[in-house]
Scaffold this active site. Sequence first.
Site, mmCIF file in Angstrom:
data_model
loop_
_atom_site.group_PDB
_atom_site.id
_atom_site.type_symbol
_atom_site.label_atom_id
_atom_site.label_comp_id
_atom_site.label_asym_id
_atom_site.label_seq_id
_atom_site.Cartn_x
_atom_site.Cartn_y
_atom_site.Cartn_z
ATOM 1 N N GLY A 231 49.861 42.900 30.933
ATOM 2 C CA GLY A 231 49.199 41.722 31.508
ATOM 3 C C GLY A 231 48.178 41.144 30.538
ATOM 4 C CG LEU B 208 42.523 47.593 36.316
ATOM 5 C CD1 LEU B 208 42.919 48.518 35.193
ATOM 6 C CD2 LEU B 208 42.218 46.211 35.771
ATOM 7 C CG ASP C 146 36.421 43.411 36.857
ATOM 8 O OD1 ASP C 146 36.104 43.961 37.923
ATOM 9 O OD2 ASP C 146 37.055 42.333 36.810
ATOM 10 C CE LYS D 153 38.193 39.321 38.767
ATOM 11 N NZ LYS D 153 38.630 40.682 38.524
ATOM 12 C CG ASN E 246 33.352 41.081 38.034
ATOM 13 O OD1 ASN E 246 32.351 40.979 37.326
ATOM 14 N ND2 ASN E 246 33.670 42.216 38.618
ATOM 15 C CB SER F 185 34.562 42.397 47.791
ATOM 16 O OG SER F 185 35.146 42.555 46.541
ATOM 17 N N GLY G 188 45.619 38.717 31.849
ATOM 18 C CA GLY G 188 44.670 37.931 32.641
ATOM 19 C C GLY G 188 43.223 38.379 32.463
ATOM 20 N N GLY G 189 42.387 38.012 33.435
ATOM 21 C CA GLY G 189 40.959 38.312 33.359
ATOM 22 C C GLY G 189 40.672 39.806 33.252
HETATM 23 P P1 NAP Z 1 45.190 37.609 36.691
HETATM 24 O O1 NAP Z 1 44.101 36.940 35.918
HETATM 25 O O2 NAP Z 1 46.039 36.816 37.610
HETATM 26 O O3 NAP Z 1 46.110 38.368 35.593
HETATM 27 C C1 NAP Z 1 47.222 39.147 35.923
HETATM 28 C C2 NAP Z 1 48.180 39.178 34.735
HETATM 29 O O4 NAP Z 1 49.300 39.964 35.107
HETATM 30 C C3 NAP Z 1 48.722 37.803 34.357
HETATM 31 O O5 NAP Z 1 47.943 37.230 33.339
HETATM 32 C C4 NAP Z 1 50.155 38.073 33.931
HETATM 33 O O6 NAP Z 1 50.222 38.261 32.513
HETATM 34 C C5 NAP Z 1 50.491 39.390 34.604
HETATM 35 N N1 NAP Z 1 51.383 39.164 35.754
HETATM 36 C C6 NAP Z 1 51.131 38.422 36.873
HETATM 37 N N2 NAP Z 1 52.202 38.448 37.696
HETATM 38 C C7 NAP Z 1 53.131 39.218 37.092
HETATM 39 C C8 NAP Z 1 54.453 39.619 37.426
HETATM 40 N N3 NAP Z 1 55.035 39.238 38.562
HETATM 41 N N4 NAP Z 1 55.130 40.407 36.555
HETATM 42 C C9 NAP Z 1 54.558 40.807 35.395
HETATM 43 N N5 NAP Z 1 53.309 40.453 35.018
HETATM 44 C C10 NAP Z 1 52.607 39.678 35.853
HETATM 45 O O7 NAP Z 1 44.584 38.803 37.569
HETATM 46 P P2 NAP Z 1 43.368 39.797 37.192
HETATM 47 O O8 NAP Z 1 42.101 39.283 37.735
HETATM 48 O O9 NAP Z 1 43.457 40.094 35.735
HETATM 49 O O10 NAP Z 1 43.758 41.083 38.087
HETATM 50 C C11 NAP Z 1 44.932 41.786 37.813
HETATM 51 C C12 NAP Z 1 45.079 43.015 38.710
HETATM 52 O O11 NAP Z 1 44.001 43.910 38.489
HETATM 53 C C13 NAP Z 1 45.081 42.708 40.207
HETATM 54 O O12 NAP Z 1 46.016 43.560 40.833
HETATM 55 C C14 NAP Z 1 43.672 43.071 40.648
HETATM 56 O O13 NAP Z 1 43.618 43.458 42.006
HETATM 57 C C15 NAP Z 1 43.397 44.263 39.726
HETATM 58 N N6 NAP Z 1 41.953 44.470 39.499
HETATM 59 C C16 NAP Z 1 41.421 45.647 39.901
HETATM 60 C C17 NAP Z 1 40.079 45.903 39.682
HETATM 61 C C18 NAP Z 1 39.489 47.212 40.122
HETATM 62 O O14 NAP Z 1 38.266 47.303 40.202
HETATM 63 N N7 NAP Z 1 40.286 48.226 40.369
HETATM 64 C C19 NAP Z 1 39.264 44.939 39.044
HETATM 65 C C20 NAP Z 1 39.863 43.757 38.613
HETATM 66 C C21 NAP Z 1 41.220 43.529 38.846
HETATM 67 P P3 NAP Z 1 51.419 37.552 31.654
HETATM 68 O O15 NAP Z 1 51.559 36.164 32.245
HETATM 69 O O16 NAP Z 1 50.911 37.540 30.277
HETATM 70 O O17 NAP Z 1 52.650 38.369 31.855
#
Ligand code: NAP
Length: 251
Positions: free
Chosen positions: A128, A208, A105, A65, A86, A16, A130-131
């Site tokens: 996944g 993502l 998002d 988030k 976000n 960002s 998460g948020g």
């Molecule tokens: P988050 O809240 O930490 O959620 C990520 C989820 O992925 C967790 O809830 C977990 O689900 C799973 N996970 C985490 N580590 C893992 C591993 N080692 N192996 C397998 N599953 C795993 O993060 P978030 O905010 O949702 O963001 C997730 C990703 O999206 C990040 O890479 C972020 O950079 C990307 N993102 C991109 C954008 C964009 O604009 N392109 C916007 C938002 C986010 P379980 O525990 O249920 O397995």
Amino acid sequence: MKRYGLIGYPLSHSFSKHYFEEKFARENLSECRYENFPLQSLEELSRLVKDTPDLQGFNVTIPYKEKVLAHLDYIDDNASEIGAVNTVKIDRHRGKPFLKGYNTDSFGFYTSLLPFLNKNITDAIILGTGGAAKAVASVLKKLGISCLFVSRHPMRSDQISYTDLCGPVLYHAQLIVNTTPVGMVPDTDACPDIPYEFITVKHLLYDLIYNPAETKFLARGKQWGARVVNGLSMLSLQAEKAWEIWNDDCV
Ligand code: NAP
């Protein structure tokens, strides 16, 4: 001076700041600054807002988030439905800050996904929980696409484990969205543990992750003929939407 920023922890890989600094330079917005605010705990948020009176708003990233909702004065319907924020806009009335939460998002994902959809995509798998997964699911629900989450620790009836992912599940779900950080820099050799051999030319794989531009998840999908989309376009769309919210007096 108008200040904007990002809260999260840690913030070493954040996009960002770079995005907004380039935007401010390109659009001659010399009065604007964008800063990273690494917060070890959300308890530090009220002090940050108080001590930074020119802070107009901020983005929120991992791990706050979802947790940030409890610290806001207002949450818009979309963010409230998703359960994740976000983007926060700060209004100040006689110096007293009023924090308003949004989720951009979902806008970024929706707008970037739309050109790739077709009528065959009726079911999706979201890797996944998460948020970001919540924002993705809310968009797909509105598009009438059924979602199944894949989690390392499935806890709800709409969640399965990676070992449950088999041919018939992948046959029905022609959209697979990776919302996990698996495959992101620096772990670019990693990819979600799914049976790639069931991916076909009918599948659309959306990651993502934007760094690297082609993750191993996308590369392996391409090998089986799938169409692929990375997170870059979503990223700039969600950032521009946040900018719009911070600068729209009616929001
Ligand atoms: P988050 O809240 O930490 O959620 C990520 C989820 O992925 C967790 O809830 C977990 O689900 C799973 N996970 C985490 N580590 C893992 C591993 N080692 N192996 C397998 N599953 C795993 O993060 P978030 O905010 O949702 O963001 C997730 C990703 O999206 C990040 O890479 C972020 O950079 C990307 N993102 C991109 C954008 C964009 O604009 N392109 C916007 C938002 C986010 P379980 O525990 O249920 O397995």
